[in-house]
Design an enzyme around this catalytic site. Sequence first.
Site, short mmCIF file in Angstrom:
data_model
loop_
_atom_site.label_atom_id
_atom_site.label_comp_id
_atom_site.label_asym_id
_atom_site.label_seq_id
_atom_site.Cartn_x
_atom_site.Cartn_y
_atom_site.Cartn_z
N PRO A 1 146.44 21.25 67.94
CA PRO A 1 146.70 22.11 66.77
C PRO A 1 146.98 23.56 67.17
O PRO A 1 147.39 24.36 66.32
CB PRO A 1 145.40 22.00 65.96
CG PRO A 1 144.34 21.63 66.95
CD PRO A 1 145.00 20.87 68.05
N GLU B 1 140.06 18.87 69.82
CA GLU B 1 139.11 19.92 69.43
C GLU B 1 138.88 20.92 70.55
O GLU B 1 138.22 21.94 70.36
CB GLU B 1 137.77 19.26 69.05
CG GLU B 1 137.88 18.57 67.69
CD GLU B 1 136.78 17.56 67.45
OE1 GLU B 1 135.80 17.55 68.23
OE2 GLU B 1 136.92 16.78 66.51
N GLY C 1 152.68 18.52 70.99
CA GLY C 1 152.31 19.78 71.63
C GLY C 1 153.38 20.17 72.63
O GLY C 1 154.50 19.66 72.58
N SER D 1 155.49 25.92 73.46
CA SER D 1 156.24 27.17 73.64
C SER D 1 157.52 26.96 74.43
O SER D 1 158.55 27.56 74.13
CB SER D 1 155.38 28.20 74.38
OG SER D 1 154.19 28.42 73.69
N ALA E 1 140.45 22.09 74.85
CA ALA E 1 141.35 21.78 75.96
C ALA E 1 140.75 20.60 76.73
O ALA E 1 139.52 20.47 76.84
CB ALA E 1 141.49 23.00 76.87
N ASN E 2 141.59 19.72 77.21
CA ASN E 2 141.23 18.53 77.99
C ASN E 2 140.55 17.41 77.20
O ASN E 2 140.14 16.41 77.76
CB ASN E 2 140.35 18.88 79.21
CG ASN E 2 141.14 19.69 80.21
OD1 ASN E 2 142.34 19.46 80.36
ND2 ASN E 2 140.51 20.63 80.88
N ASP F 1 154.32 21.51 76.94
CA ASP F 1 154.26 20.95 78.29
C ASP F 1 152.82 20.84 78.78
O ASP F 1 152.48 19.92 79.53
CB ASP F 1 155.06 21.84 79.25
CG ASP F 1 156.54 21.88 78.89
OD1 ASP F 1 157.04 20.88 78.37
OD2 ASP F 1 157.17 22.93 79.10
N GLY F 2 151.97 21.79 78.38
CA GLY F 2 150.56 21.77 78.81
C GLY F 2 149.84 20.57 78.22
O GLY F 2 149.04 19.91 78.88
N1 ATP Z 1 142.11 21.81 70.53
C1 ATP Z 1 142.45 22.59 71.54
N2 ATP Z 1 141.93 23.84 71.67
C2 ATP Z 1 142.32 24.66 72.66
N3 ATP Z 1 143.21 24.31 73.63
C3 ATP Z 1 143.76 23.08 73.54
C4 ATP Z 1 143.40 22.16 72.51
N4 ATP Z 1 144.12 21.02 72.69
C5 ATP Z 1 144.87 21.21 73.80
N5 ATP Z 1 144.67 22.44 74.31
C6 ATP Z 1 145.29 23.07 75.50
O1 ATP Z 1 146.28 23.99 75.06
C7 ATP Z 1 147.18 24.23 76.14
C8 ATP Z 1 148.54 24.64 75.66
O2 ATP Z 1 149.03 23.69 74.82
P1 ATP Z 1 150.55 23.27 74.67
O3 ATP Z 1 151.13 22.86 75.92
O4 ATP Z 1 150.55 22.25 73.56
O5 ATP Z 1 151.27 24.57 74.11
P2 ATP Z 1 151.99 25.80 74.81
O6 ATP Z 1 151.26 26.22 76.02
O7 ATP Z 1 152.22 26.78 73.75
O8 ATP Z 1 153.39 25.19 75.20
P3 ATP Z 1 154.15 25.02 76.61
O9 ATP Z 1 153.19 24.31 77.50
O10 ATP Z 1 155.35 24.18 76.23
O11 ATP Z 1 154.52 26.39 77.11
C9 ATP Z 1 147.21 22.94 76.93
O12 ATP Z 1 147.03 23.24 78.28
C10 ATP Z 1 146.03 22.12 76.39
O13 ATP Z 1 145.17 21.71 77.44
C1 6CM Z 2 167.48 38.37 82.63
C2 6CM Z 2 167.05 37.19 81.92
C3 6CM Z 2 166.25 36.30 82.77
C4 6CM Z 2 165.89 35.02 82.11
C5 6CM Z 2 165.37 34.06 83.10
C6 6CM Z 2 165.08 32.77 82.47
C7 6CM Z 2 164.68 31.72 83.45
C8 6CM Z 2 164.01 30.67 82.69
C9 6CM Z 2 163.64 29.47 83.52
C10 6CM Z 2 162.70 28.67 82.73
C11 6CM Z 2 162.15 27.55 83.49
C12 6CM Z 2 161.08 26.91 82.73
C13 6CM Z 2 160.46 25.84 83.48
C14 6CM Z 2 159.36 25.26 82.71
C15 6CM Z 2 158.12 25.33 83.03
C16 6CM Z 2 157.01 24.75 82.26
O1 6CM Z 2 156.40 23.77 83.04
C17 6CM Z 2 155.97 25.80 81.91
C18 6CM Z 2 154.97 25.24 80.96
O2 6CM Z 2 155.52 25.08 79.70
N1 6CM Z 2 156.57 26.96 81.29
C19 6CM Z 2 156.77 28.05 81.99
O3 6CM Z 2 156.49 28.13 83.15
C20 6CM Z 2 157.34 29.21 81.20
C21 6CM Z 2 158.36 29.93 82.01
C22 6CM Z 2 158.95 31.02 81.22
C23 6CM Z 2 159.92 31.81 82.01
C24 6CM Z 2 160.48 32.97 81.27
#
Ligand code: ATP
Ligand code: 6CM
Length: 556
Positions: free
Chosen positions: A140, A172, A197, A242, A174-175, A199-200
């Site tokens: 969430p 509820e 959700g 994200s 992380a993990n 990548d995490g």
């Molecule tokens: N209920 C929770 N409360 C707090 N953290 C949580 C919960 N459930 C999962 N998480 C953790 O939240 C972290 C981030 O989640 P998620 O990957 O969904 O989003 P994000 O970080 O915004 O996106 P991205 O990974 O795409 O950048 C994960 O590493 C996960 O372990």
């Molecule tokens: C001058 C402009 C420069 C712009 C450069 C952009 C380059 C972007 C490359 C992005 C590669 C993302 C790879 C993904 C990694 C994910 O496992 C990880 C978890 O969600 N996210 C990031 O590491 C988040 C990484 C965020 C990077 C900005």
Amino acid sequence: MDKQAKLLSSKLLQKHRLVEVVLNRSVLAWEEAEEGRKRSNSGAAHSHTVQVCEIVAVRKTEDEDDAQKTRKSRKEADQLHPYAFTVSYVRRTRQHQWRCADVTFHCPSQELCEQWIRVTNEQLSLLTDRPKSLLVYINPYGGKRRGKRIYEQKVAPVFRRAGISADVIVTERANHARDHLKTEANLDKYDGVVCVGGDGMFSEILHGLASRTQTDHGVDQNQPDAELVPCSLRIGIIPAGSTDCICFATVGTNDPVTSALHIIVGDSQPMDVCSVHHNDSFLRFSVSLLGYGFYGDLLTDSERKRWLGPARYDLSGVKTFLSHNYYEGTVSFLPAEDNLGSPRDKLQCRSGCRICQHKPSSNDQHGEMSDEKEKSAKGCSSGWTTIHGKFIAINAASMSCACPRSPKGLSPSAHLADGTTDLILVRKCSRLDFFKHLLRHTNKDDQFDHSFVEVHRVRKFRFQPRHHELLSLEDLSEPVQKKAFSPICSAQTTCSYSAAHSSWTCDGEILPHAAIQVSVQCQLIRLFARGIEEQQQQQFVFEDPCTLWPLEQSTN
Ligand SMILES: Nc1ncnc2c1ncn2[C@@H]1O[C@H](COP(=O)(O)OP(=O)(O)OP(=O)(O)O)[C@@H](O)[C@H]1O
Ligand SMILES: CCCCCCCCCCCCC/C=C/[C@@H](O)[C@H](CO)NC(=O)CCCCC
Ligand SMILES: [Ca+2]
């Protein structure tokens, strides 16, 4: 079995037009019947085809709204067709997005209507790859904190329509998902696991499922050379994070309804997973980016800014770029010499990728070499290559890592399931040069075409930060203690700084060690996806849109 043989063929009414509807084992097709065309003086018939494997569901049209709509505007011909059935199917819209479209056919008799529903359902029941029961985990708090709403409003209705049952767990902490999968979940009940959700969160599901599979098969994942057992359950990703690069790079878009439809039709995309070890202990799995230096620092900084949501990456990106740190160390790698592709061949991994279907020769499966062969290779450097240097970034991309920020990704020609990772080494360079390199991730220019960048397709690699080379083996088993940042201004014209070491980001998580060993586990998992479809496979539909649903809502 003749796939073209007609199972059913009838003249039915669709939107007041008499249409010839045909069902065979692979396609449902309809076009305006000749008599209808003559009557309305319309020219050539528009024909419509839907692959049976892309039919979501067929049902009797009982919906009051539908019935009323038709009753009000009933023409004489309609009254002769009082029974109706509705077919929901996948319709491709723009940029790899899928929608669930409905088409309703009116029949002259109840028997005919029921026969259409029964025969179509019989064909759907032959599609054994489709999941019937799913275990869904929702974070969430991921991304813009919309995971729950996205699931309830956009995904659950489509699953219900497809007759899929889902047990939903809103996490509820992380993990929570990882631990539940690892030890508690009764996986025999399910045909797949769904992650709502980013990548995490996906990483949690991957760790839970992969570790559970190894435990169930008595495999010790702490052994760097252990042959890991592939997970039998597929994973579906409903993007609500994200970056969502795993969804983007396997589907071509970050869209919850599209992902739900890939799950419903039972797609399967194998995927490589890197196992990361520090000496003889397992640290983590990675499927997207393992990054040291620039991305490691960026992620470390962004973790402190989680409250900012996706914008944290922009702020930390600028800060890390301005710091312009470099790190010294030794990278050794085992090149994937028998692979069909190379990182700069401009062959992108697409649905049905030929390179991912090519299996490496048996003694190089999973990139494994016998211990002896590997040792001698290292000794005489015939197999392993070693590079010592000062690096701004060391990135390993097991897939393209395409995402909305970088639509072609960190390594545009990396493959999802070829058993390799692309190791990108960005050596110390000026800020301006590094900026040019970064900028190329966002446009069509080749980000590897710089004298300070090299890229290698590898099956295994190791990294040893310089700091550690002076330490004994006992010291190596201790976690790396981050040294107080002690910048040394280099003698270059541009000011660069060398801190003792950076950290590795592993799919967005920070690793506790800088010295790591990485091994690609070919096709360890499968996703409910099919890889990015080539553009010509997209249908662009110009005729009257049928009902598209769930209706667009501003939840994303
Ligand atoms: N209920 C929770 N409360 C707090 N953290 C949580 C919960 N459930 C999962 N998480 C953790 O939240 C972290 C981030 O989640 P998620 O990957 O969904 O989003 P994000 O970080 O915004 O996106 P991205 O990974 O795409 O950048 C994960 O590493 C996960 O372990
Ligand atoms: C001058 C402009 C420069 C712009 C450069 C952009 C380059 C972007 C490359 C992005 C590669 C993302 C790879 C993904 C990694 C994910 O496992 C990880 C978890 O969600 N996210 C990031 O590491 C988040 C990484 C965020 C990077 C900005
Ligand atoms: Ca790969």
